[in-house]
Design a protein around this motif. Structure first.
Motif, mmCIF file in Angstrom:
data_model
loop_
_atom_site.group_PDB
_atom_site.id
_atom_site.type_symbol
_atom_site.label_atom_id
_atom_site.label_comp_id
_atom_site.label_asym_id
_atom_site.label_seq_id
_atom_site.Cartn_x
_atom_site.Cartn_y
_atom_site.Cartn_z
ATOM 1 N N ARG A 226 23.305 8.409 24.407
ATOM 2 C CA ARG A 226 22.976 7.470 25.374
ATOM 3 C C ARG A 226 24.268 7.089 26.263
ATOM 4 O O ARG A 226 24.220 6.560 27.548
ATOM 5 C CB ARG A 226 21.924 6.614 24.933
ATOM 6 N N ALA B 241 16.663 11.750 20.377
ATOM 7 C CA ALA B 241 15.615 11.046 20.298
ATOM 8 C C ALA B 241 14.062 11.708 19.861
ATOM 9 O O ALA B 241 13.447 11.176 19.369
ATOM 10 C CB ALA B 241 15.476 10.496 21.577
ATOM 11 N N GLU C 121 25.210 7.219 29.966
ATOM 12 C CA GLU C 121 25.473 6.114 30.817
ATOM 13 C C GLU C 121 26.656 5.762 31.398
ATOM 14 O O GLU C 121 26.935 5.451 32.495
ATOM 15 C CB GLU C 121 25.033 4.586 30.141
ATOM 16 N N GLU D 145 22.776 13.916 29.096
ATOM 17 C CA GLU D 145 21.299 13.422 29.203
ATOM 18 C C GLU D 145 20.322 14.234 28.310
ATOM 19 O O GLU D 145 19.601 13.542 27.625
ATOM 20 C CB GLU D 145 20.937 13.629 30.690
ATOM 21 N N ALA E 154 21.874 9.795 18.807
ATOM 22 C CA ALA E 154 21.005 9.531 19.781
ATOM 23 C C ALA E 154 21.861 8.171 20.673
ATOM 24 O O ALA E 154 21.692 8.553 21.908
ATOM 25 C CB ALA E 154 19.512 9.412 19.486
ATOM 26 N N LYS E 155 22.044 7.447 19.939
ATOM 27 C CA LYS E 155 22.575 6.182 20.587
ATOM 28 C C LYS E 155 24.035 6.513 21.474
ATOM 29 O O LYS E 155 24.048 6.236 22.521
ATOM 30 C CB LYS E 155 22.752 5.099 19.522
ATOM 31 N N ALA F 138 20.652 13.357 24.491
ATOM 32 C CA ALA F 138 20.173 12.291 24.207
ATOM 33 C C ALA F 138 18.450 12.269 24.011
ATOM 34 O O ALA F 138 18.026 11.773 22.931
ATOM 35 C CB ALA F 138 20.366 11.139 25.447
ATOM 36 N N GLU F 139 17.829 12.986 24.804
ATOM 37 C CA GLU F 139 16.510 13.244 24.532
ATOM 38 C C GLU F 139 16.288 14.093 23.542
ATOM 39 O O GLU F 139 15.330 13.814 22.673
ATOM 40 C CB GLU F 139 15.904 13.839 25.667
#
Length: 315
Positions: A249, A273, A253, A266, A245-246, A269-270
């Motif tokens: 992100r 998470a 970014e 994107e 997840a990190k 990442a969600e």
């Protein structure tokens, strides 16, 4: 510059899944290794391999010719290196192997310059098994003059080192790592979603794997991650959901900062998470499979024909 006349002394800061394996292999290669971890209990087993376990980052780096960091992210690494500052020797080499992101590496490089360290941007590709076998792929950028100092460490932890430049501060190795990870994370989520769809449609997941076996769409990674899900072997993690997840992100970014839309990153990442919020954060990243289901929904990939069985403990 400090000239090495014998094997370097190495300080490993961070002994999680990857750091512990790297410390152990470095010690087994005959180098003197000091190790520190925020939770000392996780580092203690390394003592059996001759690693000296230290109570603080500053204690670990005293006398070290090479400092290797394998921590959660850039801010965590900077915090630990600040704690180590009093023990750092000017001229020591710093192998920074955390996936810190482009901006994170820049912050770390500034710290290295302020403390006169030879800075190597050196993230790795690989998970628990290649790390334990000393078969990681190291992506590295750093000064040519200091490479002989870090070479014994790179040889101990990796099967191969790919050099991307001489300026670690430029982050060329980290940028390559983000590109590679974008593919790995997308593939991982594709595995989970395919198996989740199979369950939803009442399709035996092995029939999907058999249908594409040996063709252009087949790949070993698909079978490896599918097996972890189907056989409920998500612990211990090869690479944890929280870390994935990190990394997702950081990838998203990096794309946004440079005007590139990375819709899959994107979403990844969600998705990771969401799996973490469901309690799968420390399981293998293949556990993102469970993000396809609401917490109250069953998610047993081994029984796709009866997805509503509330008695199934794996649901």
């Amino acid at each position: 510059m400090h000239v090495m006349t014998e094997q370097p002394t190495v300080a490993v800061l961070g002994t999680g899944i990857m750091g512990a394996a790297m410390a152990r292999n470095t010690a087994r290669a005959g180098l003197t290794v000091h190790a520190w971890n925020r939770s000392r209990a996780k580092a203690e087993p390394l003592a059996a391999d001759g690693v000296r376990i230290c109570d603080s980052p500053a204690q670990a780096v005293i006398g070290a010719d090479v400092v290797l960091t394998m921590l959660y992210d850039g801010p965590a690494t900077l915090d630990v290196m600040r704690q180590a500052a009093d023990g750092l020797r000017p001229g020591a080499a710093w192998l920074q192997s955390t996936t810190a992101g482009v901006e994170g590496v820049a912050d770390l490089a500034r710290f290295a310059a302020a403390h006169e360290l030879a800075f190597f941007d050196a993230p790795v590709l690989g998970t628990r098994q290649p790390a334990e076998a000393g078969q990681l792929l190291v992506l590295a950028a750093g000064p040519d003059a200091a490479r002989p100092v870090v070479a014994p460490v790179l040889d101990a932890v990796g099967a191969r080192t790919v050099w991307t430049g001489e300026d670690g501060a430029a982050g060329s190795a980290t940028r390559l790592k983000l590109v590679a990870n974008s593919w790995v994370l997308a593939a991982t989520n594709a595995v989970g979603e395919s198996l989740a769809l199979a369950q939803a449609l009442g399709v035996d997941p092995t029939s999907f794997l058999d249908a594409i076996a040996g063709g252009g769409l087949d790949m070993p990674y698909l079978h490896a991650k599918s097996a972890l899900i189907l056989e409920d072997r998500l612990s211990p993690a090869q690479f944890a959901v929280d870390t994935a997840a990190k990394d997702a992100r950081l990838i998203a970014e990096a794309g946004r900062a440079r005007g590139v839309r990375l819709d899959l990153a994107e979403a990844a990442a969600e998705r990771f998470a969401r799996a973490a919020r469901q309690g799968h954060g420390q399981e293998d990243m293949a556990a993102a499979y469970y993000a396809s289901f609401d917490p109250a929904d069953p998610a047993d990939p081994a029984d796709p024909a009866d997805p509503a069985d509330p008695a199934d403990p794996a649901a």
